[in-house]
Design a protein around this motif. Structure first.
Motif, PDB file in Angstrom:
ATOM      1  N   PRO A 181      41.518  41.061  37.296  1.00 26.87           N
ATOM      2  CA  PRO A 181      41.596  40.886  35.842  1.00 26.87           C
ATOM      3  C   PRO A 181      40.366  40.180  35.287  1.00 26.87           C
ATOM      4  O   PRO A 181      39.628  39.514  36.015  1.00 26.87           O
ATOM      5  CB  PRO A 181      42.846  40.027  35.665  1.00 26.87           C
ATOM      6  N   GLN A 221      50.857  40.424  33.476  1.00 28.61           N
ATOM      7  CA  GLN A 221      51.212  40.923  34.813  1.00 28.61           C
ATOM      8  C   GLN A 221      51.027  39.787  35.823  1.00 28.61           C
ATOM      9  O   GLN A 221      49.952  39.182  35.891  1.00 28.61           O
ATOM     10  CB  GLN A 221      50.280  42.094  35.160  1.00 28.61           C
ATOM     11  N   SER A 256      49.337  34.745  35.655  1.00 31.43           N
ATOM     12  CA  SER A 256      49.305  36.146  35.260  1.00 31.43           C
ATOM     13  C   SER A 256      47.895  36.554  34.860  1.00 31.43           C
ATOM     14  O   SER A 256      47.014  35.715  34.690  1.00 31.43           O
ATOM     15  CB  SER A 256      50.220  36.381  34.050  1.00 31.43           C
ATOM     16  N   ASP A 257      47.727  37.863  34.654  1.00 32.63           N
ATOM     17  CA  ASP A 257      46.513  38.341  34.001  1.00 32.63           C
ATOM     18  C   ASP A 257      46.732  38.248  32.484  1.00 32.63           C
ATOM     19  O   ASP A 257      47.826  37.882  32.039  1.00 32.63           O
ATOM     20  CB  ASP A 257      46.149  39.748  34.511  1.00 32.63           C
ATOM     21  N   PRO A 258      45.701  38.564  31.689  1.00 32.41           N
ATOM     22  CA  PRO A 258      45.872  38.383  30.237  1.00 32.41           C
ATOM     23  C   PRO A 258      46.989  39.234  29.628  1.00 32.41           C
ATOM     24  O   PRO A 258      47.500  38.907  28.561  1.00 32.41           O
ATOM     25  CB  PRO A 258      44.500  38.788  29.673  1.00 32.41           C
ATOM     26  N   SER A 259      47.392  40.304  30.292  1.00 34.69           N
ATOM     27  CA  SER A 259      48.470  41.145  29.753  1.00 34.69           C
ATOM     28  C   SER A 259      49.851  40.671  30.192  1.00 34.69           C
ATOM     29  O   SER A 259      50.858  41.265  29.805  1.00 34.69           O
ATOM     30  CB  SER A 259      48.259  42.596  30.184  1.00 34.69           C
TER      31      SER A 259
END
Ligand SMILES: [Cu+2]
Length: 128
Positions: A34, A57, A52-55
Motif C-alpha cells: 500500500p 484492508q 490497515s491500508d488507506p482503504s
C-alpha cells in the motif's frame, strides 16, 4: 441443458471447498504494497486495535520496505505499540492524537498491541 446445469453446480461446490478456510490458514495472503499504513486503536474507547491500508484492508502480508505509518490513538485508555525487527514505535497511553512515523520493515513477523491490554488487543502480520 439439465446436464450442463448439473456440472456447473458441482464445480461451484468444489471451488467453495478448496478455496475457503484451508487456503487462508496456510498462507498470509497476497503480498500487499500500500501507499501508506494506518493504525487505529480505541475507537470510542472500545478495546480494538487494527492496522490497515488507506482503504481499510487489514495488513496481513506486507511487502518489505519503508512506509509512512499514521497511528490514530483515539482513546486515553489505550495505546498503539508496533514492534519487530528494527521497529519499535508507540503512542502514549494517557493521551489521544494522530502520529505519523516512517517505518522500514524487513522480512519477518511484526506485532502490534495496546500495552496495558496486550492479551486481548493485539495483531500480527508477515513481512515478505
Ligand atoms: Cu488498551
Amino acid at each position: 441443458m439439465a446436464g450442463v446445469a448439473g456440472m456447473a453446480v458441482t464445480a461451484t461446490v468444489l471451488a467453495g471447498c478448496g478455496g475457503s478456510s484451508a487456503a487462508k490458514a496456510a498462507s498470509p495472503g497476497p503480498v500487499q504494497h500500500p501507499a501508506s499504513l494506518v493504525g487505529v486503536v480505541g475507537h470510542n474507547d472500545a478495546f480494538t486495535i487494527s492496522l490497515s491500508d488507506p482503504s481499510g484492508q487489514a495488513i496481513s502480508n506486507l511487502q518489505a520496505g519503508t512506509y509512512s505509518l499514521t497511528i490514530k490513538d483515539e482513546s486515553s485508555l489505550h495505546n498503539f505499540h508496533l514492534t519487530g525487527d528494527g521497529v519499535d514505535k508507540a503512542t502514549s497511553i494517557g493521551s489521544t492524537g494522530t502520529s505519523t512515523f516512517s517505518v522500514t520493515f524487513k522480512p519477518g513477523t511484526y506485532t502490534f498491541v495496546c500495552d496495558p491490554h496486550s492479551s486481548q488487543m493485539k495483531g500480527r502480520f508477515t513481512v515478505t
